[in-house]
Design an enzyme around this catalytic site. Sequence first.
Site, PDB file in Angstrom:
ATOM      1  N   CYS A   2       0.870  -1.182   0.000  1.00  0.00           N
ATOM      2  CA  CYS A   2       0.000   0.000   0.000  1.00  0.00           C
ATOM      3  C   CYS A   2       0.904   1.228   0.000  1.00  0.00           C
ATOM      4  CB  CYS A   2      -0.870   0.029   1.264  1.00  0.00           C
ATOM      5  SG  CYS A   2      -1.895  -1.415   1.461  1.00  0.00           S
ATOM      6  N   ARG A  28       1.290   1.743  -5.981  1.00  0.00           N
ATOM      7  CA  ARG A  28       1.484   0.809  -4.860  1.00  0.00           C
ATOM      8  C   ARG A  28       0.168   0.166  -4.425  1.00  0.00           C
ATOM      9  NH1 ARG A  28       6.255   1.158  -2.323  1.00  0.00           N
ATOM     10  NH2 ARG A  28       5.356   0.163  -0.499  1.00  0.00           N
ATOM     11  N   TRP A  75      -3.834  -1.619  -1.226  1.00  0.00           N
ATOM     12  CA  TRP A  75      -3.839  -2.852  -2.013  1.00  0.00           C
ATOM     13  C   TRP A  75      -4.254  -3.931  -1.028  1.00  0.00           C
ATOM     14  CZ3 TRP A  75      -3.413  -3.821  -7.123  1.00  0.00           C
ATOM     15  CH2 TRP A  75      -3.274  -5.151  -7.516  1.00  0.00           C
ATOM     16  N   ASN A 101       1.190   0.352   5.960  1.00  0.00           N
ATOM     17  CA  ASN A 101       1.577  -0.517   4.840  1.00  0.00           C
ATOM     18  C   ASN A 101       2.349  -1.679   5.433  1.00  0.00           C
ATOM     19  OD1 ASN A 101       2.319  -1.674   2.370  1.00  0.00           O
ATOM     20  ND2 ASN A 101       4.271  -0.575   2.421  1.00  0.00           N
ATOM     21  N   GLY A 102       1.878  -2.905   5.169  1.00  0.00           N
ATOM     22  CA  GLY A 102       2.582  -4.092   5.673  1.00  0.00           C
ATOM     23  C   GLY A 102       1.583  -5.174   6.030  1.00  0.00           C
ATOM     24  N   GLU A 481       7.847 -21.712 -18.321  1.00  0.00           N
ATOM     25  CA  GLU A 481       7.722 -20.301 -17.910  1.00  0.00           C
ATOM     26  C   GLU A 481       8.870 -19.483 -18.485  1.00  0.00           C
ATOM     27  OE1 GLU A 481       5.540 -18.461 -17.015  1.00  0.00           O
ATOM     28  OE2 GLU A 481       6.585 -16.676 -16.286  1.00  0.00           O
ATOM     29  N   LYS A 485       8.345 -16.164 -20.973  1.00  0.00           N
ATOM     30  CA  LYS A 485       8.965 -14.862 -20.703  1.00  0.00           C
ATOM     31  C   LYS A 485       9.756 -14.374 -21.910  1.00  0.00           C
ATOM     32  CE  LYS A 485       7.238 -13.509 -17.430  1.00  0.00           C
ATOM     33  NZ  LYS A 485       6.220 -14.462 -17.611  1.00  0.00           N
ATOM     34  N   GLU A 488       7.306 -13.497 -24.843  1.00  0.00           N
ATOM     35  CA  GLU A 488       6.375 -12.363 -24.712  1.00  0.00           C
ATOM     36  C   GLU A 488       7.116 -11.046 -24.519  1.00  0.00           C
ATOM     37  OE1 GLU A 488       3.801 -12.274 -21.327  1.00  0.00           O
ATOM     38  OE2 GLU A 488       5.260 -13.175 -20.007  1.00  0.00           O
ATOM     39  N   HIS A 504      12.075 -37.566 -29.487  1.00  0.00           N
ATOM     40  CA  HIS A 504      10.814 -37.949 -30.153  1.00  0.00           C
ATOM     41  C   HIS A 504      10.389 -36.902 -31.173  1.00  0.00           C
ATOM     42  CE1 HIS A 504      10.404 -41.272 -27.386  1.00  0.00           C
ATOM     43  NE2 HIS A 504      10.701 -40.442 -26.404  1.00  0.00           N
ATOM     44  N   LYS A 604      -2.104  -6.627 -19.561  1.00  0.00           N
ATOM     45  CA  LYS A 604      -1.757  -7.182 -18.248  1.00  0.00           C
ATOM     46  C   LYS A 604      -2.823  -8.182 -17.808  1.00  0.00           C
ATOM     47  CE  LYS A 604       0.513  -7.904 -14.575  1.00  0.00           C
ATOM     48  NZ  LYS A 604       1.718  -8.738 -14.735  1.00  0.00           N
TER      49      LYS A 604
HETATM   50  C1  AGP Z   1       2.413 -13.672 -18.044  1.00  0.00           C
HETATM   51  O1  AGP Z   1       3.697 -13.075 -18.194  1.00  0.00           O
HETATM   52  C2  AGP Z   1       1.432 -13.155 -19.044  1.00  0.00           C
HETATM   53  N1  AGP Z   1       1.309 -11.746 -18.900  1.00  0.00           N
HETATM   54  C3  AGP Z   1       0.125 -13.933 -19.069  1.00  0.00           C
HETATM   55  O2  AGP Z   1       0.433 -15.220 -19.542  1.00  0.00           O
HETATM   56  C4  AGP Z   1      -0.640 -14.100 -17.739  1.00  0.00           C
HETATM   57  O3  AGP Z   1       0.069 -14.950 -16.880  1.00  0.00           O
HETATM   58  C5  AGP Z   1      -1.987 -14.755 -18.049  1.00  0.00           C
HETATM   59  O4  AGP Z   1      -2.717 -13.882 -18.881  1.00  0.00           O
HETATM   60  C6  AGP Z   1      -2.813 -15.081 -16.793  1.00  0.00           C
HETATM   61  O5  AGP Z   1      -3.094 -13.906 -16.094  1.00  0.00           O
HETATM   62  P1  AGP Z   1      -3.728 -14.043 -14.631  1.00  0.00           P
HETATM   63  O6  AGP Z   1      -2.711 -14.705 -13.765  1.00  0.00           O
HETATM   64  O7  AGP Z   1      -4.031 -12.639 -14.215  1.00  0.00           O
HETATM   65  O8  AGP Z   1      -4.975 -14.886 -14.750  1.00  0.00           O
END
Ligand code: AGP
Length: 609
Positions: A2, A28, A75, A101-102, A481, A485, A488, A504, A604
């Site tokens: 926060c 924040r 938050w 905040n905490g 993962e 990264k 994307e 395979h 996002k």
């Molecule tokens: C992750 O780097 C991406 N931005 C994307 O795959 C994200 O993880 C996915 O859209 C799921 O989002 P969420 O965790 O908010 O459901």
Amino acid sequence: MCGIFGCIVKDGNAAPVIHAALKRLEYRGYDSVGEATLHESSLHIKKDQGKIDEVHKIHNLDDLPGNIGIGHTRWATHGAPLQVNAHPHLDCDGQIAIVHNGIIENFSELKQELENLGHVFKSKTDTEVIVHLIEHVWKTKPSLSLADAVLEAVKRLEGSYAIAVISPKEPNKIVCARYESPLVVGVNENAVYCASDIPAFLPLTNKAVIINDGELVILSPQGYEIRKIADSSLVTREPKILDWTPEMAVKQGYPHFMLKEIHEQPATLRNTLRLQEHYLDLMTTFLDRAHEVFLVACGTSYHACLAASYMFSKLAFLATYPIIASEFMEQHGKSVNIDSTILAVSQSGETADTLAAVNCARQRAATILGLTNVIGSTLTRISRVYIGQQSGPEIGVAATKTFTSQLSVLSQLALRLAKKRGKISQDEMDFLAEKMENLPDVVDEIIQTQEEKVKQIAKKYKDAKTFFFLGRGISTATAYEGRLKLMEIAYVPAIAFPAGESKHGPISLIEPGFPVVFICPKDDTHKTLIGNIMEMKARGASIIAIMEEGDEEIKKLADDYVEIPKGVPEVLSPIPYIIPLQLLAYYMAIERGHNPDTPRNLAKSVTVK
Ligand code: AGP
């Protein structure tokens, strides 16, 4: 995470200064906002749920009398984003106001103790116990100053806090204190400020005093006084002159939010170790009773689920089924039923595919559990039980700190389930719990010691056309993962699959210089993985190993390597082993001229199906 702010201004009202400062702290947290000012021996308060602009439109946050006040942008971690849970919080008599905040770990027992003393609580927040604690100390020792009452009260707290406290009984003071949550003081000839972070007052002054853990600060029209909480001894500290621009300050000096958030992970992991036992135990009970458990998510959150399926299996002997949310209805829409349990994982709590899968399961009477970073999100409203992972807002589009937080929560659930089911001994339980407690320091060491090496690897391979990411066992999830990264953020086509699958088919892609990233902790898969590395090397691949420090067997096979501190248990390995891959994606993006915070075509939170 926060944002708190306070100020004493020599001329004019504090409220507009507080409002503007909270706007600068909005990154924040922004699900609720509030202010309290002192004027003519009384407290004046405005607070509500909602973004700062929304609340200001309804309540006019500039319209509060008095030249001294505090403010908060929230938050939510404890208690949904509701007006009653917004800060500032008051004591029983409305004579003390606090913003915080905490995360207070022992708030349940403190709340019980104070209720037994007759204190009446209004909110569901952990913060409210602090102001009642101060009230209790001050009432039992009325000769104390506000500062001394705060100093005595905070000694009872376990967890993290940065607080600012005001009271009409000492109308020209703001008392602040901090432990493991940031607090800074700003000074100029017209005012003195306290804040969670420098951006709050940077446009007003570039003279900042960093407050350290275990310190209390008294702000007055004369300036500031710092004391040690432990023994109340005075601390002398001059302001530093900052040369940050406001934009740099919001990123705390980092060039991008993504890098700031990668570096935040030791702190956010500590926060996930402060979850309320009650919620972890409740969710563990539901998982234990489940007939079948689906782990449903998208993207990075799905990779957390994939890793979790190994944790639940290896620790609790519970079979769980990680499912990509957009495929759930096709794959299980007809079979999911009242005996099914869905653990939906979503940082935003608003991902359309995940919510669609959850609603499909709900309509067939399945039990819905949720893990999210946003309290008050749709997922929290449709879950029977949910856990807030407490990572704070993640501004970068790439999920980084929220991924490791998800893994931390999921591993805690797996550990509790294992204990509940009698699948591991107390010694094993204690061993893993201690390793979990150490993870923030392990991650911090990786960032401090390996970041430069990853930067060099990114420079070396910046023009590579594609990458493989390979792992075995739980490291397969880490590989997936790491691949996401890089794709994307740096727009590099990459392929990830279990290392055992190479022969395979995919190995046909290998040609000299083809970069293959291997995630190779020293776990049960280590020996077989060496064989996989050799089969790639034999065909001219460039081997990039994320390996345990000092692993000579891997070192001699690798063209490049990044070292992870020894002793990370296999089931926890995705948390530290993903860090170099987050940094690799970030520095590859920089090398290729892209902005890591705003990758093309991505949002996002994907709220469309
Ligand atoms: C992750 O780097 C991406 N931005 C994307 O795959 C994200 O993880 C996915 O859209 C799921 O989002 P969420 O965790 O908010 O459901």
